[in-house]
Design a protein around this motif. Structure first.
Motif, PDB file in Angstrom:
ATOM      1  N   MET A 217       0.049  52.110 -61.989  1.00  0.00           N
ATOM      2  CA  MET A 217       0.926  52.739 -62.982  1.00  0.00           C
ATOM      3  C   MET A 217       2.316  52.108 -62.960  1.00  0.00           C
ATOM      4  SD  MET A 217      -0.796  54.881 -64.646  1.00  0.00           S
ATOM      5  CE  MET A 217      -2.348  55.684 -64.518  1.00  0.00           C
ATOM      6  N   LEU A 218       2.808  51.779 -61.784  1.00  0.00           N
ATOM      7  CA  LEU A 218       4.106  51.106 -61.698  1.00  0.00           C
ATOM      8  C   LEU A 218       4.057  49.706 -62.298  1.00  0.00           C
ATOM      9  CD1 LEU A 218       5.360  52.122 -58.147  1.00  0.00           C
ATOM     10  CD2 LEU A 218       6.287  52.850 -60.357  1.00  0.00           C
ATOM     11  N   VAL A 219       2.945  49.008 -62.091  1.00  0.00           N
ATOM     12  CA  VAL A 219       2.803  47.653 -62.617  1.00  0.00           C
ATOM     13  C   VAL A 219       2.787  47.653 -64.144  1.00  0.00           C
ATOM     14  CG1 VAL A 219       1.182  45.707 -62.793  1.00  0.00           C
ATOM     15  CG2 VAL A 219       1.698  46.710 -60.569  1.00  0.00           C
ATOM     16  N   ILE A 220       2.121  48.624 -64.757  1.00  0.00           N
ATOM     17  CA  ILE A 220       1.990  48.617 -66.220  1.00  0.00           C
ATOM     18  C   ILE A 220       3.092  49.384 -66.938  1.00  0.00           C
ATOM     19  CG2 ILE A 220      -0.501  48.308 -66.114  1.00  0.00           C
ATOM     20  CD1 ILE A 220      -0.669  51.293 -67.062  1.00  0.00           C
ATOM     21  N   LEU A 221       4.038  49.968 -66.223  1.00  0.00           N
ATOM     22  CA  LEU A 221       5.081  50.770 -66.862  1.00  0.00           C
ATOM     23  C   LEU A 221       5.871  49.972 -67.898  1.00  0.00           C
ATOM     24  CD1 LEU A 221       6.639  53.438 -67.059  1.00  0.00           C
ATOM     25  CD2 LEU A 221       8.140  52.564 -65.257  1.00  0.00           C
ATOM     26  N   ILE A 222       6.476  48.874 -67.502  1.00  0.00           N
ATOM     27  CA  ILE A 222       7.308  48.100 -68.425  1.00  0.00           C
ATOM     28  C   ILE A 222       6.473  47.452 -69.530  1.00  0.00           C
ATOM     29  CG2 ILE A 222       8.865  46.107 -68.605  1.00  0.00           C
ATOM     30  CD1 ILE A 222      10.045  47.000 -65.931  1.00  0.00           C
ATOM     31  N   PRO A 223       5.324  46.827 -69.231  1.00  0.00           N
ATOM     32  CA  PRO A 223       4.517  46.285 -70.330  1.00  0.00           C
ATOM     33  C   PRO A 223       4.079  47.356 -71.337  1.00  0.00           C
ATOM     34  CG  PRO A 223       3.755  45.398 -68.253  1.00  0.00           C
ATOM     35  CD  PRO A 223       4.761  46.450 -67.931  1.00  0.00           C
ATOM     36  N   SER A 224       3.798  48.567 -70.865  1.00  0.00           N
ATOM     37  CA  SER A 224       3.390  49.648 -71.772  1.00  0.00           C
ATOM     38  C   SER A 224       4.522  50.041 -72.706  1.00  0.00           C
ATOM     39  CB  SER A 224       2.945  50.875 -70.977  1.00  0.00           C
ATOM     40  OG  SER A 224       1.831  50.576 -70.194  1.00  0.00           O
ATOM     41  N   ILE A 225       5.715  50.131 -72.169  1.00  0.00           N
ATOM     42  CA  ILE A 225       6.878  50.464 -73.004  1.00  0.00           C
ATOM     43  C   ILE A 225       7.131  49.350 -74.005  1.00  0.00           C
ATOM     44  CG2 ILE A 225       9.375  50.840 -72.970  1.00  0.00           C
ATOM     45  CD1 ILE A 225       8.956  52.225 -70.226  1.00  0.00           C
ATOM     46  N   ALA A 226       7.050  48.108 -73.545  1.00  0.00           N
ATOM     47  CA  ALA A 226       7.316  46.965 -74.418  1.00  0.00           C
ATOM     48  C   ALA A 226       6.325  46.892 -75.578  1.00  0.00           C
ATOM     49  CB  ALA A 226       7.297  45.670 -73.617  1.00  0.00           C
ATOM     50  N   VAL A 227       5.036  47.049 -75.305  1.00  0.00           N
ATOM     51  CA  VAL A 227       4.044  46.950 -76.375  1.00  0.00           C
ATOM     52  C   VAL A 227       4.171  48.138 -77.337  1.00  0.00           C
ATOM     53  CG1 VAL A 227       2.066  48.071 -75.258  1.00  0.00           C
ATOM     54  CG2 VAL A 227       1.689  46.262 -76.926  1.00  0.00           C
ATOM     55  N   ALA A 228       4.537  49.307 -76.840  1.00  0.00           N
ATOM     56  CA  ALA A 228       4.723  50.464 -77.727  1.00  0.00           C
ATOM     57  C   ALA A 228       5.925  50.245 -78.638  1.00  0.00           C
ATOM     58  CB  ALA A 228       4.896  51.737 -76.905  1.00  0.00           C
ATOM     59  N   ILE A 229       6.990  49.677 -78.109  1.00  0.00           N
ATOM     60  CA  ILE A 229       8.165  49.395 -78.940  1.00  0.00           C
ATOM     61  C   ILE A 229       7.827  48.351 -79.999  1.00  0.00           C
ATOM     62  CG2 ILE A 229      10.457  48.311 -78.906  1.00  0.00           C
ATOM     63  CD1 ILE A 229      10.963  49.857 -76.285  1.00  0.00           C
ATOM     64  N   ARG A 230       7.117  47.296 -79.608  1.00  0.00           N
ATOM     65  CA  ARG A 230       6.726  46.279 -80.595  1.00  0.00           C
ATOM     66  C   ARG A 230       5.796  46.872 -81.646  1.00  0.00           C
ATOM     67  NH1 ARG A 230       5.925  43.178 -75.922  1.00  0.00           N
ATOM     68  NH2 ARG A 230       3.677  43.159 -76.299  1.00  0.00           N
ATOM     69  N   ARG A 231       4.941  47.817 -81.243  1.00  0.00           N
ATOM     70  CA  ARG A 231       4.048  48.476 -82.210  1.00  0.00           C
ATOM     71  C   ARG A 231       4.853  49.343 -83.181  1.00  0.00           C
ATOM     72  NH1 ARG A 231       1.097  48.323 -85.709  1.00  0.00           N
ATOM     73  NH2 ARG A 231      -0.099  50.121 -86.280  1.00  0.00           N
ATOM     74  N   LEU A 232       5.876  50.038 -82.671  1.00  0.00           N
ATOM     75  CA  LEU A 232       6.752  50.804 -83.562  1.00  0.00           C
ATOM     76  C   LEU A 232       7.463  49.872 -84.540  1.00  0.00           C
ATOM     77  CD1 LEU A 232       8.235  53.374 -81.048  1.00  0.00           C
ATOM     78  CD2 LEU A 232       6.883  53.938 -83.077  1.00  0.00           C
ATOM     79  N   HIS A 233       7.906  48.719 -84.050  1.00  0.00           N
ATOM     80  CA  HIS A 233       8.538  47.742 -84.938  1.00  0.00           C
ATOM     81  C   HIS A 233       7.574  47.304 -86.032  1.00  0.00           C
ATOM     82  CE1 HIS A 233      11.579  46.258 -81.660  1.00  0.00           C
ATOM     83  NE2 HIS A 233      11.884  47.466 -82.127  1.00  0.00           N
ATOM     84  N   ASP A 234       6.310  47.161 -85.694  1.00  0.00           N
ATOM     85  CA  ASP A 234       5.310  46.729 -86.660  1.00  0.00           C
ATOM     86  C   ASP A 234       5.135  47.748 -87.784  1.00  0.00           C
ATOM     87  OD1 ASP A 234       3.416  44.759 -87.504  1.00  0.00           O
ATOM     88  OD2 ASP A 234       1.813  46.093 -86.832  1.00  0.00           O
ATOM     89  N   THR A 235       5.382  49.015 -87.479  1.00  0.00           N
ATOM     90  CA  THR A 235       5.273  50.051 -88.518  1.00  0.00           C
ATOM     91  C   THR A 235       6.605  50.293 -89.215  1.00  0.00           C
ATOM     92  OG1 THR A 235       5.693  51.856 -86.963  1.00  0.00           O
ATOM     93  CG2 THR A 235       3.394  51.216 -87.302  1.00  0.00           C
ATOM     94  N   GLY A 236       7.616  49.488 -88.886  1.00  0.00           N
ATOM     95  CA  GLY A 236       8.906  49.597 -89.557  1.00  0.00           C
ATOM     96  C   GLY A 236       9.855  50.593 -88.917  1.00  0.00           C
TER      97      GLY A 236
END
Length: 126
Positions: A61-80
């Motif tokens: 969970m610690l290893v994937i924390l930052i990548p999870s936040i990053a991909v969610a932010i990029r996904r939000l960007h994709d929806t505008g």
């Protein structure tokens, strides 16, 4: 598996856009890995009932924390939407549902202020 690895290649990239496939494959593979590690933690006796995590799953969970936040932010960007929309997760129940809807929405057509549409670019993981 390529979508999963693509997220780790861009683990600190909070700009740009991510397709639905990149986000949801990352989530699916994380759930599978977390289930397997939870099983191993329970079987090996490293599961801590007080925290609800085991040693291996906690480290994962610690290893994937930052990548999870990053991909969610990029996904939000994709929806505008701005990445600040992630803060809606702090609103009990409703926030999680709204966030889920945002993650399920299709990409915003054309280029937006976070970059070109990854679908129109034909972005496929290497």
């Amino acid at each position: 598996m390529n979508w999963y690895l693509e997220v780790f290649r861009k683990y600190t990239v909070f700009t740009g856009r991510s397709r639905r496939a990149e986000y949801w494959w990352f989530i699916l593979i994380n759930m599978i890995i977390a289930f397997i590690l939870g099983f191993i933690d329970g079987f090996s006796g490293t599961f801590n009932e007080q925290f609800g995590l085991g040693l291996l799953s906690g480290i994962y969970m610690l290893v994937i924390l930052i990548p999870s936040i990053a991909v969610a932010i990029r996904r939000l960007h994709d929806t505008g939407r701005s990445g600040w929309w992630m803060l809606i997760l702090f609103v009990p129940l409703i926030g999680g549902l709204v966030f889920l809807v945002f993650m399920l929405l299709p990409s915003e057509a054309g280029e937006n202020k976070w970059g070109p549409n990854p679908i129109e670019q034909g972005a496929q993981p290497a």
